[in-house]
Design a protein around this motif. Structure first.
Motif, PDB file in Angstrom:
ATOM      1  N   PRO A 192      12.941 128.768 149.984  1.00 54.15           N
ATOM      2  CA  PRO A 192      12.767 128.872 148.627  1.00 54.15           C
ATOM      3  C   PRO A 192      11.874 130.274 148.272  1.00 54.15           C
ATOM      4  N   SER A 194       9.506 132.507 145.175  1.00 55.00           N
ATOM      5  CA  SER A 194       8.477 132.140 144.040  1.00 55.00           C
ATOM      6  C   SER A 194       8.502 133.489 143.293  1.00 55.00           C
ATOM      7  N   VAL A 203       7.748 131.436 138.323  1.00 54.38           N
ATOM      8  CA  VAL A 203       8.772 130.451 138.870  1.00 54.38           C
ATOM      9  C   VAL A 203       8.133 130.039 140.185  1.00 54.38           C
ATOM     10  N   ASN A 205       8.826 128.318 143.970  1.00 57.39           N
ATOM     11  CA  ASN A 205       9.402 127.559 145.159  1.00 57.39           C
ATOM     12  C   ASN A 205      10.998 127.085 144.699  1.00 57.39           C
ATOM     13  N   THR A 206      11.704 127.916 143.986  1.00 55.57           N
ATOM     14  CA  THR A 206      12.939 127.636 143.481  1.00 55.57           C
ATOM     15  C   THR A 206      14.177 127.615 144.706  1.00 55.57           C
ATOM     16  N   VAL A 208      17.053 127.722 143.238  1.00 52.65           N
ATOM     17  CA  VAL A 208      18.308 127.936 142.572  1.00 52.65           C
ATOM     18  C   VAL A 208      18.638 129.542 142.331  1.00 52.65           C
ATOM     19  N   ASN A 209      19.784 129.963 142.582  1.00 53.50           N
ATOM     20  CA  ASN A 209      19.820 131.285 142.877  1.00 53.50           C
ATOM     21  C   ASN A 209      21.567 131.538 142.491  1.00 53.50           C
ATOM     22  N   PHE A 211      18.778 132.553 139.309  1.00 55.76           N
ATOM     23  CA  PHE A 211      17.751 131.891 138.313  1.00 55.76           C
ATOM     24  C   PHE A 211      17.999 132.429 137.003  1.00 55.76           C
TER      25      PHE A 211
END
Length: 618
Positions: A192, A194, A203, A205-206, A208-209, A211
């Protein structure tokens, strides 16, 4: 240097003969064990003096273990750049006391460079380069002796990177007061992630890519990612978005991301329109996409009412292919954007021309296709033939059927995907009737009961269940089967005539098929009666010691050449003489018999009556 070379060659020669061992000291050359003494005169003349020769009795084992360095498999590891890693390895064979081990890594050009200091033993602690990523090669080498170990792969994970841009890929947009602009952050490296945006947004530990997010600045502002990190640490950033906030009260709508040649769409197909809206709009305002008719007039709505960009729209079904106009319209107040051309393509239609064609077996022909609608087109025929990127119509496809075939279209289409298809074409293949020609055997002579190869050729087609068999004609004129083994061009058959009247007879053979039933042309072959040869020996006489007598060996039936063995061991091979006379010199009274006779057809029979030669000593 020249003198050293000559001395070295001399020493190597003595060593190869086992006549020297020891150390070489340059200056006054002294080769240990008082074996050789060499001086250098003022004239640079070498004066070797052999003091004595000694045989080398050093024990040398037959098997030598070659030194080897084996690094452990690291292909399963994925490590961050700049991280410490322990490199384990094993060795085989003998290494000198001053030997050191060094870990090496491949650089960007593929060459190996040192990654560690020289150490006496493993495992070796190394630190991976901070500027490398991807798959690299790692190996261990030794210094004494110089051994290069086999390499193993290691994966270095890339550091994270974040790039900011608008949703449509651009970097500048214009909005009115209170409106929102959407952006996205494209992330690379291991998840992930950040990151922090310049407006303070954080943001953490996402996964989503890319974002996506929205901003609504009160005045013209720029936004960028100020930091990004993942499990490998801090990375790099790029890209900046500028959001211009128009203070003008006059609303303006501008289309964005327009292709240079305009849009190309299909009927009943969804599509997305990006735009910017600046100025002041009333509460409850919305935006909608409109499409004109083929004359560029009479706009109709083709989307739902949306409060901001982008808008998803859909072309109506049943549109006539042509050039249309597209625009975005606001509701409060009613403001229109500039128009852009939209080329509407119809779904493809493919027609296989109805035709009946005829070709000979093994030939090819062309079938014709007619296309309409938006291209380029593709087609898949019922026999599996596939063609794509077709840009001309009509279009010919070459086919080579093995059997009479009716061709239809399994799938076809064009720019707008799979379309309508119809039509069929029949190709008749002229297949010759099946025939069999038995190869000639007229010059062959064989024995009954033996195998022979029967060649044959065919034309036409035979079914999968078909078998080829050999037949022979009996005395009544009927064809009977022979034991047969074989395939499609020759057969092995055991020749067993139903009746053999003579020692040598002419028989008729042929090859037939079972599916379909086809009778081959006959051929003849000469067959000998099996085991027909008979042999007997005659001769009676009285001789004195040291004398000789004549014997006659007679043959009946069978064909020459004959071979036979007498009871005294006399052996005659392949004679054509009948009767065959032989001289014998017995020391004592002797009975002679033929113990074995054979010819082309094998072993025959012998007469049991002996020929007696008496030897009288009185």
């Amino acid at each position: 240097m020249y003198q050293k070379f000559i001395i070295s060659c001399f020493v190597v020669t003595l060593a190869s003969l086992g006549l020297w061992f020891g150390n070489v000291n340059v200056g006054q050359f002294s080769y240990g064990q008082n074996v050789l003494h060499t001086e250098i005169t003022g004239k640079d003349t070498l004066k070797p003096k052999v003091i004595g020769l000694q045989r080398d009795t050093t024990f040398r084992p037959d098997t030598v273990v070659v030194p080897e360095v084996r690094i452990s498999d690291l292909s399963y590891l994925s490590v961050c750049p700049g991280s410490p890693v322990l490199i384990p390895f094993t060795t085989q064979g003998a290494f000198k006391e001053d030997n050191k081990f060094i870990v090496q890594i491949s650089n960007a050009s593929g060459k190996f460079v040192n990654l560690s200091e020289a150490v006496k033993e493993g495992p070796v602690a190394v630190t991976l380069p901070a500027n490398r990523s991807g798959s690299v090669l790692v190996r261990v080498i030794s210094t004494s002796p110089e051994v290069i170990g086999k390499s193993t792969r290691l994966t270095i994970l890339p550091l994270p990177h974040a790039r900011m841009e608008l949703i449509d890929g651009s970097t500048n947009t214009k909005i009115g007061p209170g409106q929102m602009a959407s952006y996205r952050v494209m992330l690379t490296g291991a998840a992930p992630w950040s990151f922090t945006v310049s407006d303070g947004t954080t943001v953490t530990n996402t996964l989503v890519n890319p974002f996506t997010a929205q901003v609504a600045p009160s005045q013209t502002s720029s936004f960028k990612v100020t930091s990004v990190n993942n499990t490998c640490g801090s990375g790099t950033t790029s890209g900046e978005v500028v959001v211009q906030v128009s203070q003008d009260t006059l609303p303006v709508i501008a289309l964005k991301a327009i292709p240079r040649v305009g849009f190309r769409l299909c009927t009943a197909t969804p599509f997305q329109i990006n735009f910017s809206a600046t100025g002041k709009y009333e509460a409850g305002n919305g935006f909608i996409v409109q499409l004109s008719d083929s004359t560029g007039q009479n706009f109709k709505n083709v989307s739902e009412l949306i409060p901001q960009s982008p808008i998803m729209a859909k072309t109506p079904s049943g549109l006539v292919p042509g050039i249309y106009k597209l625009r975005v319209v606001s509701t409060f107040p009613t403001i229109m954007s500039d128009t852009v051309d939209v080329a509407i393509s119809a779904p493809a239609k493919t027609v296989l021309r109805r035709d009946t064609l005829q070709i000979a077996e093994g030939e090819s022909t062309n079938i014709t296709l007619d296309f309409s609608g938006g291209g380029p087109w593709f087609v898949l025929l019922s026999d599996g033939t596939y063609q794509n990127d077709i840009r001309t119509t009509p279009y010919s496809v070459k086919v080579s059927p093995l059997n009479p075939t009716t061709y239809t279209i399994s799938s076809s289409g064009g720019f707008c995907g799979v379309g309508d298809m119809s039509g069929s074409a029949f190709v008749n293949v002229k297949i010759p009737p099946p025939t069999i020609a038995t190869g000639s055997l007229a010059d062959k002579i064989i024995c009954s009961g033996t195998e022979i190869t029967v060649p044959f050729t065919t034309t036409g087609r035979f079914n999968n269940a078909n078998k080829f068999l050999v037949q022979i004609k009996d005395t009544s004129g009927r064809w009977v089967y022979l034991p047969t083994i074989g395939g499609t061009s020759s057969l092995r058959a055991k020749i067993l005539p139903p009746f053999l009247k003579d020692t040598l007879s002419t028989q008729q053979l042929r090859v037939i098929s079972t599916d379909p039933l086809v009778e081959g042309t006959p051929t003849t072959i000469q067959v000998m009666m099996p085991n027909a040869a008979q042999a007997s020996v005659t001769g009676v006489g009285v001789i004195r010691p040291g004398g000789s007598a004549r014997l006659r060996v007679s043959f009946k039936n069978g064909l020459p050449p004959w071979s036979f063995v007498l009871s005294d061991g006399t052996t005659i091979n392949g004679t054509f003489i009948n009767p065959y006379q032989i001289t014998v010199n017995p020391r004592t009274t002797t009975e002679y018999k033929v113990v074995m006779v054979n010819n082309t057809c094998g072993t025959g029979t012998t007469d049991t009556i002996p020929a007696t030669i008496r030897v009288e000593t009185n």
